[in-house]
Design a protein around this motif. Structure first.
Motif, PDB file in Angstrom:
ATOM      1  N   MET A  56       0.837  -1.189   0.000  1.00 32.23           N
ATOM      2  CA  MET A  56       0.000   0.000   0.000  1.00 32.23           C
ATOM      3  C   MET A  56       0.877   1.246   0.000  1.00 32.23           C
ATOM      4  SD  MET A  56      -3.052   1.243   2.582  1.00 32.23           S
ATOM      5  CE  MET A  56      -4.232   0.040   1.951  1.00 32.23           C
ATOM      6  N   LEU A  57       0.637   2.118  -0.969  1.00 34.26           N
ATOM      7  CA  LEU A  57       1.305   3.414  -1.038  1.00 34.26           C
ATOM      8  C   LEU A  57       0.345   4.459  -0.483  1.00 34.26           C
ATOM      9  CD1 LEU A  57       2.771   3.220  -4.663  1.00 34.26           C
ATOM     10  CD2 LEU A  57       3.910   2.600  -2.514  1.00 34.26           C
ATOM     11  N   THR A  58       0.805   5.254   0.464  1.00 31.98           N
ATOM     12  CA  THR A  58      -0.051   6.248   1.109  1.00 31.98           C
ATOM     13  C   THR A  58       0.549   7.637   0.963  1.00 31.98           C
ATOM     14  OG1 THR A  58      -0.781   4.623   2.754  1.00 31.98           O
ATOM     15  CG2 THR A  58      -1.160   6.937   3.261  1.00 31.98           C
ATOM     16  N   VAL A  59      -0.234   8.544   0.421  1.00 30.51           N
ATOM     17  CA  VAL A  59       0.171   9.942   0.345  1.00 30.51           C
ATOM     18  C   VAL A  59      -0.113  10.572   1.707  1.00 30.51           C
ATOM     19  CG1 VAL A  59      -0.161  12.165  -0.792  1.00 30.51           C
ATOM     20  CG2 VAL A  59      -0.396  10.046  -2.113  1.00 30.51           C
ATOM     21  N   PRO A  60       0.899  11.061   2.413  1.00 31.15           N
ATOM     22  CA  PRO A  60       0.658  11.642   3.737  1.00 31.15           C
ATOM     23  C   PRO A  60      -0.074  12.979   3.627  1.00 31.15           C
ATOM     24  CG  PRO A  60       2.948  11.964   3.102  1.00 31.15           C
ATOM     25  CD  PRO A  60       2.331  11.098   2.040  1.00 31.15           C
ATOM     26  N   VAL A  61      -1.020  13.191   4.509  1.00 35.05           N
ATOM     27  CA  VAL A  61      -1.780  14.436   4.506  1.00 35.05           C
ATOM     28  C   VAL A  61      -1.584  15.163   5.833  1.00 35.05           C
ATOM     29  CG1 VAL A  61      -3.504  13.658   2.844  1.00 35.05           C
ATOM     30  CG2 VAL A  61      -3.868  13.239   5.282  1.00 35.05           C
ATOM     31  N   LYS A  72     -11.101  19.425  -1.344  1.00 32.22           N
ATOM     32  CA  LYS A  72     -10.334  20.358  -2.161  1.00 32.22           C
ATOM     33  C   LYS A  72      -9.289  21.127  -1.354  1.00 32.22           C
ATOM     34  CE  LYS A  72     -13.416  24.382  -1.730  1.00 32.22           C
ATOM     35  NZ  LYS A  72     -12.415  25.277  -1.142  1.00 32.22           N
ATOM     36  N   ASP A  73      -9.491  21.194  -0.032  1.00 34.34           N
ATOM     37  CA  ASP A  73      -8.591  21.951   0.833  1.00 34.34           C
ATOM     38  C   ASP A  73      -7.621  21.058   1.605  1.00 34.34           C
ATOM     39  OD1 ASP A  73      -9.769  24.428   0.144  1.00 34.34           O
ATOM     40  OD2 ASP A  73     -11.369  24.111   1.605  1.00 34.34           O
ATOM     41  N   LYS A  74      -7.708  19.752   1.392  1.00 32.05           N
ATOM     42  CA  LYS A  74      -6.844  18.842   2.141  1.00 32.05           C
ATOM     43  C   LYS A  74      -5.418  18.926   1.611  1.00 32.05           C
ATOM     44  CE  LYS A  74      -6.419  15.978   5.538  1.00 32.05           C
ATOM     45  NZ  LYS A  74      -6.690  16.431   6.904  1.00 32.05           N
ATOM     46  N   ARG A  75      -4.505  19.284   2.499  1.00 28.51           N
ATOM     47  CA  ARG A  75      -3.116  19.501   2.100  1.00 28.51           C
ATOM     48  C   ARG A  75      -2.289  18.224   2.236  1.00 28.51           C
ATOM     49  NH1 ARG A  75      -1.039  24.603   1.564  1.00 28.51           N
ATOM     50  NH2 ARG A  75      -2.530  26.318   1.859  1.00 28.51           N
ATOM     51  N   TYR A 115       3.652  19.122  -4.903  1.00 29.13           N
ATOM     52  CA  TYR A 115       2.207  19.335  -4.864  1.00 29.13           C
ATOM     53  C   TYR A 115       1.820  19.687  -3.433  1.00 29.13           C
ATOM     54  CZ  TYR A 115       1.504  17.415  -9.537  1.00 29.13           C
ATOM     55  OH  TYR A 115       1.522  17.208 -10.898  1.00 29.13           O
ATOM     56  N   HIS A 116       0.811  20.533  -3.300  1.00 29.59           N
ATOM     57  CA  HIS A 116       0.389  20.971  -1.978  1.00 29.59           C
ATOM     58  C   HIS A 116      -1.013  20.499  -1.600  1.00 29.59           C
ATOM     59  CE1 HIS A 116       3.977  23.415  -1.710  1.00 29.59           C
ATOM     60  NE2 HIS A 116       3.704  23.910  -2.895  1.00 29.59           N
ATOM     61  N   ASP A 120      -5.712  18.302  -6.218  1.00 30.61           N
ATOM     62  CA  ASP A 120      -5.006  18.743  -7.429  1.00 30.61           C
ATOM     63  C   ASP A 120      -4.083  17.653  -7.951  1.00 30.61           C
ATOM     64  OD1 ASP A 120      -6.280  21.150  -7.018  1.00 30.61           O
ATOM     65  OD2 ASP A 120      -4.523  22.143  -6.152  1.00 30.61           O
ATOM     66  N   PHE A 121      -3.379  17.002  -7.042  1.00 31.83           N
ATOM     67  CA  PHE A 121      -2.468  15.911  -7.406  1.00 31.83           C
ATOM     68  C   PHE A 121      -3.244  14.766  -8.062  1.00 31.83           C
ATOM     69  CE2 PHE A 121      -0.200  11.980  -5.933  1.00 31.83           C
ATOM     70  CZ  PHE A 121       0.962  12.145  -6.665  1.00 31.83           C
ATOM     71  N   ASN A 122      -4.342  14.376  -7.441  1.00 32.16           N
ATOM     72  CA  ASN A 122      -5.107  13.231  -7.934  1.00 32.16           C
ATOM     73  C   ASN A 122      -5.828  13.519  -9.250  1.00 32.16           C
ATOM     74  OD1 ASN A 122      -4.326  11.571  -5.850  1.00 32.16           O
ATOM     75  ND2 ASN A 122      -6.185  11.872  -4.642  1.00 32.16           N
ATOM     76  N   ILE A 123      -6.333  14.734  -9.425  1.00 34.70           N
ATOM     77  CA  ILE A 123      -7.073  15.023 -10.656  1.00 34.70           C
ATOM     78  C   ILE A 123      -6.127  15.070 -11.856  1.00 34.70           C
ATOM     79  CG2 ILE A 123      -7.039  17.563 -10.650  1.00 34.70           C
ATOM     80  CD1 ILE A 123     -10.146  15.400 -11.341  1.00 34.70           C
ATOM     81  N   GLU A 124      -4.921  15.566 -11.648  1.00 35.40           N
ATOM     82  CA  GLU A 124      -3.939  15.552 -12.728  1.00 35.40           C
ATOM     83  C   GLU A 124      -3.532  14.126 -13.074  1.00 35.40           C
ATOM     84  OE1 GLU A 124      -0.605  18.213 -12.472  1.00 35.40           O
ATOM     85  OE2 GLU A 124      -1.792  19.798 -11.529  1.00 35.40           O
TER      86      GLU A 124
END
Length: 203
Positions: A56-61, A72-75, A115-116, A120-124
């Motif tokens: 599992m790859l997890t993008v830290p938030v 949309k505001d989750k960094r 990416y912040h 935005d990261f996921n939609i691209e």
């Protein structure tokens, strides 16, 4: 609005997600942006195959929000070099696959450019994957959070990695199949790197 579906936005979604999206691509497709960000979902997670099994790859938030935050505001938390780790994991898992080099230049920038915001990261990434699959989908992003009637199928709480799915993708060759066995319904990148332009025929 005519019939259609509203989808969550995930990080490197699984095969089932794209199979479902394909089913509705001729209808009105919405991508949810304004929901309260739900924890422990595929929105910041993806599952790939590695030499030892599933990984599992997890993008830290960012944590510590005092109130619920809109997706949309989750960094993204860039305190640790997670992009480097994810790219090394993808390379280690798929460098020897038939089509990794074919798609390498498409995916590599996502693990080097900062990416912040997770959305935005996921939609691209979604746009790049749809292009790689040669699966054009015209979608709209939600402008408000709402409950939908019967004309819109709501998938926002579906595709939960914690619940077994009944979906079974068509078998395809996988790099570590001889060692760990065939793995079902992984991230779409597993299918892309192994089957390339033929990927869409497997879901």
């Amino acid at each position: 609005m005519e019939k259609g579906a509203v989808f969550p936005l995930f990080y490197l979604p699984n095969v089932e997600f794209f199979k479902t999206l394909k089913t509705y691509k001729e209808d009105d497709v919405l991508i949810e942006k304004l929901e309260h960000y739900p924890k422990q979902t595929f929105r910041n997670r993806a599952i790939i195959a590695c030499p030892n099994g599933k990984l599992m790859l997890t993008v830290p938030v960012k944590k510590g929000d005092k109130k619920r935050v809109a997706y949309k505001d989750k960094r993204i938390s860039n305190d640790d070099n997670w992009q480097h780790v994810h790219w090394l994991s993808l390379e280690a898992s798929y460098r020897n696959s038939a089509y990794f080099e074919f798609y390498e230049d498409v995916f590599k920038p996502f693990y080097h450019k900062p990416y912040h915001f997770l959305f935005d990261f996921n939609i691209e990434l979604l746009d790049v994957i749809l292009s790689a699959l040669k699966m054009p989908v015209t979608y709209n992003i939600t402008s408000e959070y709402e409950k939908y009637g019967e004309e819109i199928i709501d998938f926002r709480e579906d595709f939960d990695w914690r619940k077994p799915s009944e979906y079974v993708n068509k078998p395809y060759y996988q790099v570590f199949e001889d060692k760990i066995g065939a793995q079902n319904n992984l991230s779409i990148v597993d299918l892309l790197f192994n089957q390339g332009p033929q990927s869409k025929s497997f879901f």
